[in-house]
Design a protein around this motif. Structure first.
Motif, short mmCIF file in Angstrom:
data_model
loop_
_atom_site.label_atom_id
_atom_site.label_comp_id
_atom_site.label_asym_id
_atom_site.label_seq_id
_atom_site.Cartn_x
_atom_site.Cartn_y
_atom_site.Cartn_z
N TYR A 53 92.14 11.41 57.70
CA TYR A 53 90.97 10.66 58.33
C TYR A 53 90.37 9.83 56.92
O TYR A 53 90.16 9.02 56.93
N CYS A 54 90.23 11.19 55.81
CA CYS A 54 89.96 10.83 54.54
C CYS A 54 90.46 9.52 53.96
O CYS A 54 90.47 8.14 53.35
N ARG A 91 89.63 17.54 44.32
CA ARG A 91 91.40 18.36 44.23
C ARG A 91 92.67 17.57 44.30
O ARG A 91 93.72 17.57 44.64
N HIS A 92 92.37 17.30 46.06
CA HIS A 92 93.35 16.11 46.93
C HIS A 92 93.97 15.17 45.90
O HIS A 92 94.98 14.08 46.96
N GLY A 93 92.45 14.18 45.09
CA GLY A 93 92.95 12.94 44.75
C GLY A 93 93.39 12.24 46.02
O GLY A 93 94.39 11.19 45.88
N VAL A 94 91.87 12.02 47.10
CA VAL A 94 92.58 10.90 47.96
C VAL A 94 91.91 9.46 48.17
O VAL A 94 92.43 8.92 48.31
N ARG A 95 90.74 9.44 46.81
CA ARG A 95 89.99 8.16 46.45
C ARG A 95 91.51 7.55 45.65
O ARG A 95 91.60 8.15 44.60
N PRO A 96 91.72 6.27 46.16
CA PRO A 96 92.21 5.46 45.31
C PRO A 96 91.32 5.46 43.73
O PRO A 96 90.09 5.05 43.37
N HIS A 97 92.50 4.71 43.16
CA HIS A 97 92.08 4.43 41.87
C HIS A 97 91.25 3.31 41.08
O HIS A 97 92.85 2.50 42.49
#
Length: 444
Positions: A53-54, A91-97
């Motif tokens: 979901y995130c 830690r999971h790198g969910v947010r796009p750069h």
């Protein structure tokens, strides 16, 4: 280290555990490489069920605030803390750069001290792409006011940024704050001052005198002088406006911004060595009392009359005399009064009503308007039977005569247009009756 050394000397796991005062499972885990010294065992990650979901929310909106996403996953059942949540996102790198957002340049920043109860900062926030049901055009308008000392802020939606809406918004904001500070700070908005010089206008000077406060204008191109309200604008835009769904009413949107402002009062602040919150700091500020009624500015809005003879205003409907469906009328209201007037484009007052509470969904009708509308509707009724559609009705004699006249006119006009000279044909025929003589032969 001791466990490995004793193991190489031939000690059993039980003997090593008794010697080091540890559990046998702990010794076995270190000897088998399942645990490493200096690294804590990770607890089960509570964000794993919410990662999809995130990731979807951040893929749709890469600039969505973590606080907004945290509020959403808490409603979905997440039980972790905010710091644990944001650490898991990293830690999971969910947010796009986003490369453009990482190109900010640094600059010097000075913190301005604000004594308690000294200053309120006001600013308009333009909200793009509002719901079509609001009928406000390309932008909605939010007036935000923030106490400079504590950081508490409140906001009010308005249809326009003109002088009457500004005065009404100021009154509503300071009442939501529980009082007014001694000075109000604005940027160079034309409804408060002359932008070129910064001098207060005569109209707004009356408002300041009515409330008993002073007015400060920010220097040109120095928006950092009101950084508290600018930060409140940022929070309102990112944590509230970005998530407002389609189909929501103005009253529901106002309720949403009010809830966010109250929730922001729980932000923690450090004063000296003590920890407190924004709400506790604001409660300790000594604010001035407010007048019983707002400044009597006159508010005028243009509305369209419905086929039922009603005019919509602030979540309610008010009646007008019949015969005006689709007409443009002006709703006039003086702040502080409980009545409103409805006038035509020629400034003729056609209705006056007592105001219903904003957003109440009431329909206020005048008894005379109801009777006149009923009479007009009943007068348009008829007891005649409806016309029959399946009948034979050929063209009448009058229609046939008119058709003949048109045909004759068309024929006459065509004859007048064609002109034939028969003398030329007669001369040619006369020459062809006799053979030509030798003198008439060509070339002779």
């Amino acid at each position: 280290m001791d466990a490995h050394a004793l193991r190489r000397q031939g000690w059993t796991i039980s003997a090593i555990a008794r010697h080091l005062g540890r559990d046998r499972k702990t010794i076995r885990a270190y000897l088998n490489g399942e645990r490493v010294a200096g690294q804590r065992r990770q607890a089960p990650d509570a964000i794993v069920p919410f990662l999809e979901y995130c990731a979807q929310r951040l893929a749709d909106d890469p600039h969505l605030w973590g606080t907004v996403l945290f509020d959403e996953v808490v409603e979905l059942g997440y039980r972790g803390a905010y710091s644990t949540f944001t650490r898991a996102l990293r830690r999971h790198g969910v947010r796009p750069h986003c490369e453009p957002c990482h190109a900010a340049t640094g600059r010097d920043v000075a913190v301005i001290a604000h004594p308690p109860g000294e200053e309120i900062q006001f600013d308009w926030l333009e909200l793009p792409d509002p719901p079509a049901e609001w009928g406000v055009g390309e932008h909605a308008h939010l007036l935000v006011g923030a106490l400079a000392h504590s950081g508490r802020w409140r906001a009010v939606l308005a249809e326009s940024e003109d002088f009457p809406h500004l005065v009404q918004g100021l009154d509503q904001v300071v009442r939501k704050l529980g009082g007014t500070a001694r000075r109000w700070r604005f940027d160079r908005m034309a409804t408060v001052c002359y932008p070129s010089s910064g001098q207060i206008t005569a109209a707004f000077a009356g408002v300041a005198k009515y409330h008993g406060i002073g007015v400060d204008i920010c220097p040109a191109r120095r928006s950092n002088r009101k950084g508290v309200v600018e930060k409140a604008n940022h929070s309102a835009a990112q944590r509230w406006w970005r998530t407002v769904p389609d189909g929501v009413s103005v009253e529901q949107a106002q309720s949403g911004i009010d809830k966010l402002a109250v929730r922001m009062d729980r932000r923690r602040r450090r004063v000296g060595e003590a920890m407190t919150t924004v709400g506790e700091l604001a409660a300790a500020e000594s604010l001035l009392a407010l007048p019983a009624l707002p400044f009597p500015a006159q508010l005028e809005l243009v509305r369209t009359v419905t086929p039922q003879g009603l005019v919509a205003f602030r979540g309610n409907h008010y009646s007008v005399p019949p015969g005006l469906p689709g007409a443009q009328v002006t709703v006039t209201m003086r702040l502080g009064e409980d009545t409103l007037r409805i006038a035509t484009a020629g400034r003729a007052v056609i209705a006056q009503h007592r105001r219903a509470p904003d957003g109440a969904g009431q329909t206020v009708r005048d008894a005379g308007h109801v009777i006149a509308l009923e009479r007009a509707v009943l007068a348009s009724f008829t007891d005649r039977a409806p016309c029959k559609s399946k009948v034979r009705r050929p063209p009448s004699a009058a229609a046939l005569a008119e058709a003949e006249r048109l045909r004759g006119q068309a024929t006459g006009s065509a004859a007048e247009r064609v002109v034939i000279n028969l003398d030329t044909y007669a001369a040619v025929a006369e020459r062809l009756r006799t053979a030509p003589t030798p003198e008439e032969e060509p070339g002779e």
